[in-house]
Design an enzyme around this catalytic site. Structure first.
Site, PDB file in Angstrom:
ATOM      1  N   ASP A   1      -1.133  -0.810   1.519  1.00  0.00           N
ATOM      2  CA  ASP A   1      -1.368  -2.249   1.557  1.00  0.00           C
ATOM      3  C   ASP A   1      -0.571  -2.831   2.737  1.00  0.00           C
ATOM      4  O   ASP A   1       0.252  -2.150   3.357  1.00  0.00           O
ATOM      5  CB  ASP A   1      -1.010  -2.904   0.212  1.00  0.00           C
ATOM      6  CG  ASP A   1      -1.775  -4.209   0.013  1.00  0.00           C
ATOM      7  OD1 ASP A   1      -2.268  -4.771   1.005  1.00  0.00           O
ATOM      8  OD2 ASP A   1      -1.893  -4.677  -1.133  1.00  0.00           O
TER       9      ASP A   1
HETATM   10  C1  BGC Z   1      -3.540  -7.562  -0.234  1.00  0.00           C
HETATM   11  C2  BGC Z   1      -4.735  -6.668  -0.192  1.00  0.00           C
HETATM   12  C3  BGC Z   1      -5.569  -6.961   1.031  1.00  0.00           C
HETATM   13  C4  BGC Z   1      -4.700  -6.784   2.257  1.00  0.00           C
HETATM   14  C5  BGC Z   1      -5.438  -6.990   3.559  1.00  0.00           C
HETATM   15  C6  BGC Z   1      -2.775  -7.567   1.067  1.00  0.00           C
HETATM   16  O1  BGC Z   1      -1.798  -8.548   1.105  1.00  0.00           O
HETATM   17  O2  BGC Z   1      -2.692  -7.161  -1.279  1.00  0.00           O
HETATM   18  O3  BGC Z   1      -5.494  -6.824  -1.374  1.00  0.00           O
HETATM   19  O4  BGC Z   1      -6.691  -6.126   1.070  1.00  0.00           O
HETATM   20  O5  BGC Z   1      -3.636  -7.712   2.173  1.00  0.00           O
HETATM   21  O6  BGC Z   1      -5.739  -8.295   3.790  1.00  0.00           O
END
Ligand code: BGC
Length: 716
Positions: free
Chosen positions: A289
């Site tokens: 993530d």
């Molecule tokens: C979130 C994810 C997301 C990623 C990319 C993160 O902060 O937890 O769900 O896909 O950002 O934007």
């Protein structure tokens, strides 16, 4: 033989064993071909180029730095969107650098958060799950995929399949609710919608199961917090939705932010390498993530970026999102602190997915398809259907709804009456101006005998109060301790009540709310969620009775924050009769599976086909459902089971099946469920499913708190 080769070799063996010409075997042959291409390409790559493939960058636009990094083979993927979305032209320009100005011309894969729609914004995922319709969820994601693909997205960071049981947690809005069985079914549906049968075909994108794993169990419902999840709960509650998605062919998985019992998910070898990659046979790649690899330092298990990178890559995180710690891996391999085989495995997986997506053949996005991505009438029709099927009717005193065939003056009031921002937290390229507000939907769809006003006056017969929580009150990093309506809206309803007119309250929310006060002041309560582009039209369909509410809750609605966590499939204590609080029962305000209809469904005649069955048997459980009303309606009939005595304690009820049936006025249907003993397995100490003999209760019911009850026994 290096790791990658071992994987390829064993998969090749699987081919040979399954040597026939089913679609699956053809797919296996395609994969085999891809893997040999991957193997050849890997042999040509320098260590630096390999490490470059493991990096997903975030950049609001193409600047000199990004351009140079791409040329130097340091960029495997780009995160498109968030601050700025690359147009197709820009995307192709960036891609051209990778294709034409790098030594090996390996394409970049572009990822984006396509969460509940791309241009045509559908209801939030929690709402979609209340349709209990895998078909609709698949179709919504298929539309989202086609729009995203036309705009140059190769890869959607969705579906989120985190079982979520805490309404304080803002991301519950992105989930499919509290039940594992439903999450698994919707996980598969969403993957099919995004990827289709062939992800390289036009209009398809790669799916990403997230967040692996247990993210929904954040302590105190505070986003990103640590989680304490026993191995059993992990296997029974949190892993099955991921396994279902992997089995459906999901090609990527995102590791989660949370620490699991002391080991952050991003460094969790046990779950990523052992469970996901080895046990579940996941052959795509794992992306971290946002910033999560570098955050291992703040978690307190890495002292610097170098250590953080080593922990994550060893755990099985193949691609790093946004931070750049993986750049350190080149030195680490050279210093013999990391085997190049581990890098090869990660790169192999990434290249495999790029080939599967067809990026080597078609790296560019056609400029001519962009317009196809706009919301068309047909797509709006689907969004309208999903929105109306996802809304849940909680109260309808003296059948005040629907407002049909009546000469009536309706006042549409409240903070959300004219709100266009009802598209949830992730809005992708949704446009506020395209959203039909509650007021305009109710006005535009009203019969000539209905008058709509924006305020209550002496002629008003009924008030529709549109209340809720804005999209900035839920979503990522938007947890709340107070789950009542915000912004004094309860006081607003109480004041409205003094006008002495009946109130129909429509709630636009992203989480289960404490609605005790709202119920007191309202004759009817409809949960609208954040319904997206067709908000007002879907609402009008239900209010005017063109559609009949059929949505059912997939998360319990608590009476207060003090009851959290409250979900239907809890386990018993030794004193189940003493499970209440001094000042409150342990039952939620509305249970999982609850939802009213304008029809009245009666359940009779439960038949369990066998009292006893052996381990290889199956049994049929049936009940007769009658629509005892003069309106056609759709009912979601639910099957629950309780394993009364097992080697470990079992939940008081577990959903094992459901059917969505439509009944004409006064029509009856017998609904049959077949249960195989395989549907009744429990996990042994090694988490292998086993069938245990003993007695079971079974219910066919309209929600998790009710039902016609029967029993049966699996013989020794
Ligand atoms: C979130 C994810 C997301 C990623 C990319 C993160 O902060 O937890 O769900 O896909 O950002 O934007």
């Amino acid at each position: 033989m290096n790791n990658l080769k071992i994987i390829f070799f064993s998969i090749t063996l699987t081919f040979l064993l399954a040597c026939n010409t089913t679609p699956e075997s053809n797919e296996i042959k395609v994969d085999e071909l891809i893997m040999s291409k991957v193997d050849s390409l890997l042999k040509l790559m320098s260590l630096e180029e390999k490490v470059g493939q493991l990096s997903q960058r975030f950049s609001a636009g193409l600047d000199n730095k990004l351009s140079d990094d791409i040329k130097n083979g340091q960029v495997g993927s780009l995160l498109n969107g968030r601050k700025n979305f690359y147009t197709v032209k820009e995307r192709n320009k960036i891609q051209k650098i990778a294709i034409e100005e790098t030594r090996l011309g390996i394409p970049i894969i572009f990822g984006h958060d396509v969460i509940h729609g791309f241009r045509t914004i559908f209801p939030i995922s929690l709402a979609q799950s209340c349709t209990w319709s895998p078909k609709l969820i698949e179709r919504a994601n298929s539309v989202a995929a086609s729009e995203a693909a036309a705009n140059g997205v190769d890869w959607a960071f969705a579906p989120m399949v985190d079982v979520s049981r805490d309404p304080r947690w803002g991301r519950i809005a992105e989930s499919y609710g509290e039940d594992t069985y439903l999450n698994a079914i919707f996980s598969k549906a969403a993957v099919n919608g995004f990827q289709g049968k062939d992800v390289s075909s036009e209009g398809k994108v790669i799916a990403c199961l997230k967040h692996f794993v247990g993210y929904g169990a954040a302590t105190g419902g505070r986003d990103y917090q640590y989680t304490e999840i026993s191995d059993r709960t992990m296997h029974e509650v949190y892993l099955p939705s991921f396994e279902a998605g992997v089995n459906a062919g999901a090609l990527t998985v995102m590791s989660a932010f949370n620490d699991i019992n002391g080991v952050p998910a991003t460094a969790n070898k046990k779950y990523i390498r052992k469970t996901l990659k080895e046990k579940m046979n996941f052959n795509g790649f794992v992306v971290s993530d946002w910033d999560a690899v570098e955050e291992l330092i703040k978690h307190g298990i890495a002292s610097d970026k170098r250590e953080a990178a080593l922990l994550a890559i060893n755990a099985g995180v193949d691609m790093e999102m946004k931070t750049l710690t993986y750049q350190k891996l080149t030195e680490e391999v050279k210093a013999n602190n990391l085997s190049e085989n581990i890098i090869d495995e990660a790169v192999g997986r990434i290249l495999f997915v790029k080939y599967k997506k067809g990026l080597f053949k078609n790296p560019y996005t056609s400029l001519t398809n962009v317009d196809k991505a706009n919301p068309t009438l047909e797509k709006r029709k689907l969004a309208r259907q999903i929105a109306s099927e996802s809304m849940v009717l909680l109260k309808n005193k003296e059948n005040i709804l629907p407002l049909k065939n009546k000469k009536i003056n309706i006042a549409v009031v409240g903070l959300f009456a004219n709100e266009t921002n009802v598209m949830g937290w992730w809005q992708s390229l949704g446009k506020n101006e395209e959203v039909v507000t509650p007021y305009s939907g109710l006005k535009n769809n009203a019969d000539s005998n209905i008058t709509i006003t924006k305020e209550v006056n002496s002629k008003t017969d009924v008030i529709i109060a549109c209340v809720g929580e804005s999209s900035t009150l839920f979503g990522e990093n938007h947890s709340r301790t107070n789950i009542k309506l915000p912004n004094n809206q309860e006081a607003f309803l109480n004041k409205l009540k003094k006008k002495g007119k009946p109130i129909i309250t429509v709630v636009f929310n992203g989480r289960p709310l404490d609605l005790t006060g709202v119920l007191e002041s309202s004759e009817a309560v409809l949960i609208g969620w954040h319904p997206g582009i067709e908000t007002g039209n879907a609402l009008a369909d239900l209010i005017y009775g063109k559609s009949n509410p059929s949505g059912k809750l997939t998360t319990s609605f608590p009476k207060s924050v003090g009851q959290i966590p409250v979900y239907y499939n809890q386990r018993n204590s030794g004193r189940p009769h003493q499970s209440n609080y001094r000042d409150e029962t342990s039952k939620p305000l509305f249970p999982f599976g609850f939802g009213l209809s304008y029809s009245n469904f009666e359940y009779d005649n439960l038949i369990v086909s066998k009292e006893k069955l052996n381990r290889k048997d199956s049994l049929v459980i049936s009940a007769q459902i009658t629509n005892n009303s003069n309106v056609q309606g759709t009912e979601i009939v639910q099957l629950y089971v309780q394993d009364i005595v097992g080697s470990t304690t079992r939940p008081v009820k577990e959903l094992k099946g459901f059917r969505k049936i439509t009944l004409a006025p006064n029509e009856s249907k017998v609904v049959n469920f077949t249960l195989k003993t395989n549907d009744l397995t429990v996990l042994n100490d090694n988490f292998i499913p086993i069938i245990e003999p003993g007695k079971f209760n079974v219910w066919i019911s309209t929600n998790s708190d009710k039902g016609l009850k029967g029993s049966f026994e699996i013989e020794k």
